[in-house]
Scaffold this motif. Structure first.
Motif, PDB file in Angstrom:
ATOM      1  N   PHE A 180       0.827  -1.200   0.000  1.00 33.12           N
ATOM      2  CA  PHE A 180       0.000   0.000   0.000  1.00 33.12           C
ATOM      3  C   PHE A 180       0.866   1.257   0.000  1.00 33.12           C
ATOM      4  N   SER A 181       1.925   1.255   0.799  1.00 36.23           N
ATOM      5  CA  SER A 181       2.816   2.411   0.844  1.00 36.23           C
ATOM      6  C   SER A 181       3.481   2.640  -0.503  1.00 36.23           C
ATOM      7  N   LEU A 182       3.919   1.576  -1.138  1.00 37.14           N
ATOM      8  CA  LEU A 182       4.543   1.687  -2.454  1.00 37.14           C
ATOM      9  C   LEU A 182       3.553   2.199  -3.488  1.00 37.14           C
ATOM     10  N   ALA A 183       2.326   1.720  -3.435  1.00 38.05           N
ATOM     11  CA  ALA A 183       1.315   2.149  -4.397  1.00 38.05           C
ATOM     12  C   ALA A 183       0.953   3.624  -4.222  1.00 38.05           C
ATOM     13  N   ILE A 184       0.970   4.112  -2.993  1.00 35.80           N
ATOM     14  CA  ILE A 184       0.596   5.501  -2.745  1.00 35.80           C
ATOM     15  C   ILE A 184       1.797   6.437  -2.899  1.00 35.80           C
ATOM     16  N   LEU A 185       2.936   6.072  -2.333  1.00 34.36           N
ATOM     17  CA  LEU A 185       4.095   6.954  -2.334  1.00 34.36           C
ATOM     18  C   LEU A 185       5.007   6.774  -3.537  1.00 34.36           C
ATOM     19  N   GLY A 186       4.916   5.647  -4.222  1.00 34.63           N
ATOM     20  CA  GLY A 186       5.793   5.369  -5.364  1.00 34.63           C
ATOM     21  C   GLY A 186       5.684   6.384  -6.490  1.00 34.63           C
ATOM     22  N   PRO A 187       4.496   6.636  -7.009  1.00 34.88           N
ATOM     23  CA  PRO A 187       4.395   7.607  -8.109  1.00 34.88           C
ATOM     24  C   PRO A 187       4.850   9.017  -7.735  1.00 34.88           C
ATOM     25  N   SER A 188       4.505   9.466  -6.539  1.00 40.83           N
ATOM     26  CA  SER A 188       4.936  10.812  -6.141  1.00 40.83           C
ATOM     27  C   SER A 188       6.453  10.852  -5.944  1.00 40.83           C
ATOM     28  N   TRP A 229       8.592   9.042  -7.629  1.00 41.02           N
ATOM     29  CA  TRP A 229       9.143   9.020  -8.993  1.00 41.02           C
ATOM     30  C   TRP A 229       9.135  10.431  -9.581  1.00 41.02           C
ATOM     31  N   ILE A 230       8.037  11.132  -9.416  1.00 41.67           N
ATOM     32  CA  ILE A 230       7.929  12.489  -9.949  1.00 41.67           C
ATOM     33  C   ILE A 230       8.937  13.417  -9.269  1.00 41.67           C
ATOM     34  N   LEU A 231       9.060  13.318  -7.960  1.00 39.49           N
ATOM     35  CA  LEU A 231      10.015  14.176  -7.246  1.00 39.49           C
ATOM     36  C   LEU A 231      11.453  13.838  -7.617  1.00 39.49           C
ATOM     37  N   ALA A 232      11.748  12.570  -7.868  1.00 37.17           N
ATOM     38  CA  ALA A 232      13.106  12.179  -8.235  1.00 37.17           C
ATOM     39  C   ALA A 232      13.469  12.663  -9.635  1.00 37.17           C
ATOM     40  N   LYS A 239      11.318  19.691 -15.690  1.00 34.03           N
ATOM     41  CA  LYS A 239      11.484  21.131 -15.855  1.00 34.03           C
ATOM     42  C   LYS A 239      12.168  21.470 -17.181  1.00 34.03           C
ATOM     43  N   LYS A 240      13.076  20.600 -17.650  1.00 29.53           N
ATOM     44  CA  LYS A 240      13.842  20.861 -18.865  1.00 29.53           C
ATOM     45  C   LYS A 240      12.983  20.707 -20.129  1.00 29.53           C
ATOM     46  N   LYS A 241      11.948  19.910 -20.074  1.00 26.84           N
ATOM     47  CA  LYS A 241      11.116  19.709 -21.261  1.00 26.84           C
ATOM     48  C   LYS A 241      10.400  20.997 -21.637  1.00 26.84           C
ATOM     49  N   GLU A 242      10.352  21.234 -22.952  1.00 26.17           N
ATOM     50  CA  GLU A 242       9.704  22.464 -23.420  1.00 26.17           C
ATOM     51  C   GLU A 242       8.378  22.166 -24.056  1.00 26.17           C
TER      52      GLU A 242
END
Length: 70
Positions: free
Chosen positions: A48-56, A58-61, A67-70
């Protein structure tokens, strides 16, 4: 006009309510049939922790790449 609406509503409302499906919750008040072990609890909470915290995470990492994508 309002008397006509009240009469129509009084006749139509019971017909509409008659076809409604009654939903009931299934609740059990007895204890569980089998005990859940410590390992199963740890694995379940970890998933459950992986399912909830994993995507966020990944985005933070990869925030700098986003930011570099235009």
């Amino acid at each position: 006009m309002s008397g006509l609406l009240k009469t129509a509503a009084a006749r139509v409302a019971p017909a509409l309510r008659a076809n409604m499906i009654t939903q009931r919750a299934t609740l059990y008040t007895r204890p569980a049939k089998e005990k859940i072990g410590t390992l199963e609890t740890v694995i379940g909470l970890g998933m459950f922790s992986l399912a909830i915290l994993g995507p966020s995470g990944w985005i933070l990492a990869h925030l700098e790449e986003y930011k570099k994508k235009e």
